[in-house]
Design a protein around this motif. Structure first.
Motif, PDB file in Angstrom:
ATOM      1  N   VAL A 137       0.825  -1.214   0.000  1.00  9.83           N
ATOM      2  CA  VAL A 137       0.000   0.000   0.000  1.00  9.83           C
ATOM      3  C   VAL A 137       0.860   1.265   0.000  1.00  9.83           C
ATOM      4  CG1 VAL A 137      -1.976  -1.116   1.105  1.00  9.83           C
ATOM      5  CG2 VAL A 137      -0.214  -0.060   2.523  1.00  9.83           C
ATOM      6  N   GLU A 138       2.089   1.177  -0.557  1.00  4.04           N
ATOM      7  CA  GLU A 138       2.966   2.353  -0.551  1.00  4.04           C
ATOM      8  C   GLU A 138       2.295   3.575  -1.162  1.00  4.04           C
ATOM      9  OE1 GLU A 138       5.915  -0.913  -2.039  1.00  4.04           O
ATOM     10  OE2 GLU A 138       3.725  -0.667  -1.941  1.00  4.04           O
ATOM     11  N   ARG A 139       1.565   3.358  -2.252  1.00  2.00           N
ATOM     12  CA  ARG A 139       0.922   4.480  -2.960  1.00  2.00           C
ATOM     13  C   ARG A 139      -0.178   5.132  -2.137  1.00  2.00           C
ATOM     14  NH1 ARG A 139      -1.637   1.911  -7.876  1.00  2.00           N
ATOM     15  NH2 ARG A 139      -2.420   4.033  -8.152  1.00  2.00           N
ATOM     16  N   PHE A 140      -0.675   4.431  -1.137  1.00  2.41           N
ATOM     17  CA  PHE A 140      -1.844   4.904  -0.391  1.00  2.41           C
ATOM     18  C   PHE A 140      -1.503   5.291   1.042  1.00  2.41           C
ATOM     19  CE2 PHE A 140      -3.070   1.540  -3.406  1.00  2.41           C
ATOM     20  CZ  PHE A 140      -3.824   2.290  -4.294  1.00  2.41           C
ATOM     21  N   LYS A 141      -0.239   5.581   1.327  1.00  3.03           N
ATOM     22  CA  LYS A 141       0.166   5.864   2.699  1.00  3.03           C
ATOM     23  C   LYS A 141      -0.508   7.112   3.267  1.00  3.03           C
ATOM     24  CE  LYS A 141       4.451   8.376   1.565  1.00  3.03           C
ATOM     25  NZ  LYS A 141       4.222   9.581   2.387  1.00  3.03           N
ATOM     26  N   ASP A 142      -0.915   8.049   2.393  1.00 10.43           N
ATOM     27  CA  ASP A 142      -1.578   9.269   2.848  1.00 10.43           C
ATOM     28  C   ASP A 142      -3.096   9.213   2.653  1.00 10.43           C
ATOM     29  OD1 ASP A 142       0.841  10.556   3.606  1.00 10.43           O
ATOM     30  OD2 ASP A 142       1.256  10.978   1.506  1.00 10.43           O
ATOM     31  N   THR A 143      -3.615   8.025   2.362  1.00  5.16           N
ATOM     32  CA  THR A 143      -5.050   7.829   2.169  1.00  5.16           C
ATOM     33  C   THR A 143      -5.697   7.413   3.483  1.00  5.16           C
ATOM     34  OG1 THR A 143      -4.699   7.129  -0.118  1.00  5.16           O
ATOM     35  CG2 THR A 143      -6.801   6.526   0.889  1.00  5.16           C
ATOM     36  N   LYS A 144      -6.863   7.982   3.764  1.00  3.91           N
ATOM     37  CA  LYS A 144      -7.566   7.609   4.991  1.00  3.91           C
ATOM     38  C   LYS A 144      -8.004   6.147   4.931  1.00  3.91           C
ATOM     39  CE  LYS A 144      -9.293  12.146   6.428  1.00  3.91           C
ATOM     40  NZ  LYS A 144     -10.481  12.933   6.829  1.00  3.91           N
ATOM     41  N   LEU A 145      -7.948   5.500   6.075  1.00  6.30           N
ATOM     42  CA  LEU A 145      -8.234   4.070   6.132  1.00  6.30           C
ATOM     43  C   LEU A 145      -9.675   3.744   5.734  1.00  6.30           C
ATOM     44  CD1 LEU A 145      -6.154   1.894   7.009  1.00  6.30           C
ATOM     45  CD2 LEU A 145      -7.550   1.577   9.041  1.00  6.30           C
ATOM     46  N   LYS A 146     -10.590   4.691   5.880  1.00  2.45           N
ATOM     47  CA  LYS A 146     -11.986   4.428   5.529  1.00  2.45           C
ATOM     48  C   LYS A 146     -12.150   4.154   4.036  1.00  2.45           C
ATOM     49  CE  LYS A 146     -13.322   9.317   5.018  1.00  2.45           C
ATOM     50  NZ  LYS A 146     -14.205  10.386   5.562  1.00  2.45           N
ATOM     51  N   PHE A 148      -9.959   2.248   2.402  1.00  2.00           N
ATOM     52  CA  PHE A 148      -9.290   0.975   2.146  1.00  2.00           C
ATOM     53  C   PHE A 148     -10.307  -0.162   2.093  1.00  2.00           C
ATOM     54  CE2 PHE A 148      -4.545   1.275   3.400  1.00  2.00           C
ATOM     55  CZ  PHE A 148      -4.435   2.516   2.791  1.00  2.00           C
ATOM     56  N   SER A 149      -9.984  -1.193   1.329  1.00  2.00           N
ATOM     57  CA  SER A 149     -10.779  -2.416   1.367  1.00  2.00           C
ATOM     58  C   SER A 149     -10.418  -3.190   2.639  1.00  2.00           C
ATOM     59  CB  SER A 149     -10.482  -3.281   0.140  1.00  2.00           C
ATOM     60  OG  SER A 149      -9.153  -3.770   0.200  1.00  2.00           O
ATOM     61  N   SER A 150     -11.248  -4.169   2.987  1.00  2.00           N
ATOM     62  CA  SER A 150     -10.954  -4.970   4.177  1.00  2.00           C
ATOM     63  C   SER A 150      -9.639  -5.723   4.001  1.00  2.00           C
ATOM     64  CB  SER A 150     -12.100  -5.944   4.459  1.00  2.00           C
ATOM     65  OG  SER A 150     -12.292  -6.820   3.360  1.00  2.00           O
ATOM     66  N   GLY A 151      -9.350  -6.157   2.774  1.00  5.30           N
ATOM     67  CA  GLY A 151      -8.104  -6.860   2.511  1.00  5.30           C
ATOM     68  C   GLY A 151      -6.889  -5.974   2.707  1.00  5.30           C
ATOM     69  N   MET A 152      -6.964  -4.733   2.247  1.00  5.93           N
ATOM     70  CA  MET A 152      -5.855  -3.786   2.424  1.00  5.93           C
ATOM     71  C   MET A 152      -5.620  -3.500   3.901  1.00  5.93           C
ATOM     72  SD  MET A 152      -6.784  -1.158  -0.689  1.00  5.93           S
ATOM     73  CE  MET A 152      -5.479   0.030  -0.373  1.00  5.93           C
ATOM     74  N   THR A 153      -6.708  -3.363   4.654  1.00  6.58           N
ATOM     75  CA  THR A 153      -6.589  -3.102   6.090  1.00  6.58           C
ATOM     76  C   THR A 153      -5.940  -4.280   6.801  1.00  6.58           C
ATOM     77  OG1 THR A 153      -8.603  -1.755   6.001  1.00  6.58           O
ATOM     78  CG2 THR A 153      -7.864  -2.468   8.172  1.00  6.58           C
ATOM     79  N   ALA A 154      -6.352  -5.496   6.438  1.00  5.91           N
ATOM     80  CA  ALA A 154      -5.780  -6.692   7.053  1.00  5.91           C
ATOM     81  C   ALA A 154      -4.294  -6.800   6.737  1.00  5.91           C
ATOM     82  CB  ALA A 154      -6.516  -7.939   6.563  1.00  5.91           C
ATOM     83  N   ARG A 155      -3.915  -6.499   5.505  1.00  2.24           N
ATOM     84  CA  ARG A 155      -2.500  -6.566   5.129  1.00  2.24           C
ATOM     85  C   ARG A 155      -1.685  -5.558   5.928  1.00  2.24           C
ATOM     86  NH1 ARG A 155      -4.459  -6.576  -0.268  1.00  2.24           N
ATOM     87  NH2 ARG A 155      -3.490  -4.558  -0.683  1.00  2.24           N
ATOM     88  N   LEU A 156      -2.249  -4.370   6.119  1.00  2.00           N
ATOM     89  CA  LEU A 156      -1.551  -3.328   6.869  1.00  2.00           C
ATOM     90  C   LEU A 156      -1.349  -3.759   8.326  1.00  2.00           C
ATOM     91  CD1 LEU A 156      -0.516  -0.443   6.190  1.00  2.00           C
ATOM     92  CD2 LEU A 156      -2.616   0.433   7.215  1.00  2.00           C
ATOM     93  N   ALA A 157      -2.394  -4.321   8.928  1.00  2.00           N
ATOM     94  CA  ALA A 157      -2.301  -4.765  10.325  1.00  2.00           C
ATOM     95  C   ALA A 157      -1.305  -5.908  10.461  1.00  2.00           C
ATOM     96  CB  ALA A 157      -3.678  -5.201  10.824  1.00  2.00           C
TER      97      ALA A 157
END
Length: 249
Positions: A137-146, A148-157
């Motif tokens: 998610v390097e491209r989305f580091k300044d994007t609000k988490l709301k 994000f998809s559930s998959g992106m959030t899980a990967r980040l966690a």
């Protein structure tokens, strides 16, 4: 050596029979002694041990107590009765919302989540780029988490959690939100952890995944530990209708 010792873990929740929609109604119910409850046992007298370096699966139908057990082991909730001991540091990944704020950016959430996991701010800053890269998610580091998809959030966690280098990983259905690129990363982490003598507990409805990666497996049903044995034996028992997907056919 055992890294998890659990003795007669019981978790009881109290469910009110009457729905109160306002504070006044709730207070009035107490004054009139009209508030009645039903006891719901999410876990009953669950005892087990897990050895260092084992990957242990937890299977069972929805509501069997799997997530409740991981929450207790992760220190998120306390058991009503019983006790347990963990040898080392445990890192739970049990909910996409725990430790995250949807109005913060991905980068801001990493600092927040890292602090909850006990990682110093300086260390988070040093690992930030690697965490974002691992999560894809390097491209989305300044994007609000709301956003994000559930998959992106899980990967980040997951990417932030493994930076703690815990002794014990507690994972609840992490593969359910993984994609074809992320799942191999998780498996690679599992294998590396096992190689280094780490311990993993994972819940999943995917019995093929459990069979492939778990040394032993617990079968829970209605809060009771029905079976705890070699994974193949437990899955065969489960799939043959003993609390498994065919038990109500």
């Amino acid at each position: 050596m055992n890294v998890i010792d659990a003795a007669r873990i019981t978790k009881r929740f109290r469910i009110p029979h009457e729905k109160k929609t306002t504070l006044f109604e709730t207070a009035l119910g107490y004054v009139k002694n009209q508030v009645t409850y039903e006891d719901f046992y999410a876990l009953r007298d669950v005892s087990f041990t897990v050895k260092r370096g084992e990957t242990t699966g937890l299977i069972g139908k929805n509501g069997s107590g799997k997530t409740t057990l991981l929450k207790i082991l992760g220190g998120i909730i306390k058991p009503t009765e019983g006790a347990f001991h963990l040898e080392g540091v445990a890192a739970p990944l049990l909910s996409l919302n725990v430790g995250f704020h949807h109005e913060l950016t991905a980068e801001e959430n990493l600092f927040l989540y890292g602090a909850i996991l006990g990682i110093p701010r300086k260390e988070i800053r040093e690992k930030l780029r690697e965490v974002l890269r691992f999560a894809g998610v390097e491209r989305f580091k300044d994007t609000k988490l709301k956003n994000f998809s559930s998959g992106m959030t899980a990967r980040l966690a997951f990417a932030m959690m493994v930076q703690t280098d815990p002794d014990i990983l507690l994972l609840d259905e992490i593969f359910a939100v993984g994609d074809k690129d992320f799942i191999p990363q998780c498996i690679s982490v599992f294998r590396d952890y096992k190689r280094r003598g780490k311990t993993i507990l994972i819940t999943s409805h995917d019995t093929k995944l459990i069979a492939e990666h778990c040394d032993k497996t617990m079968l829970l049903e209605d809060g009771n530990l029905i079976m705890f044995d070699e994974t193949r034996k437990v899955i065969d028992y489960y799939m043959n209708g003993n609390g498994g997907p065919h038990s109500q056919l």
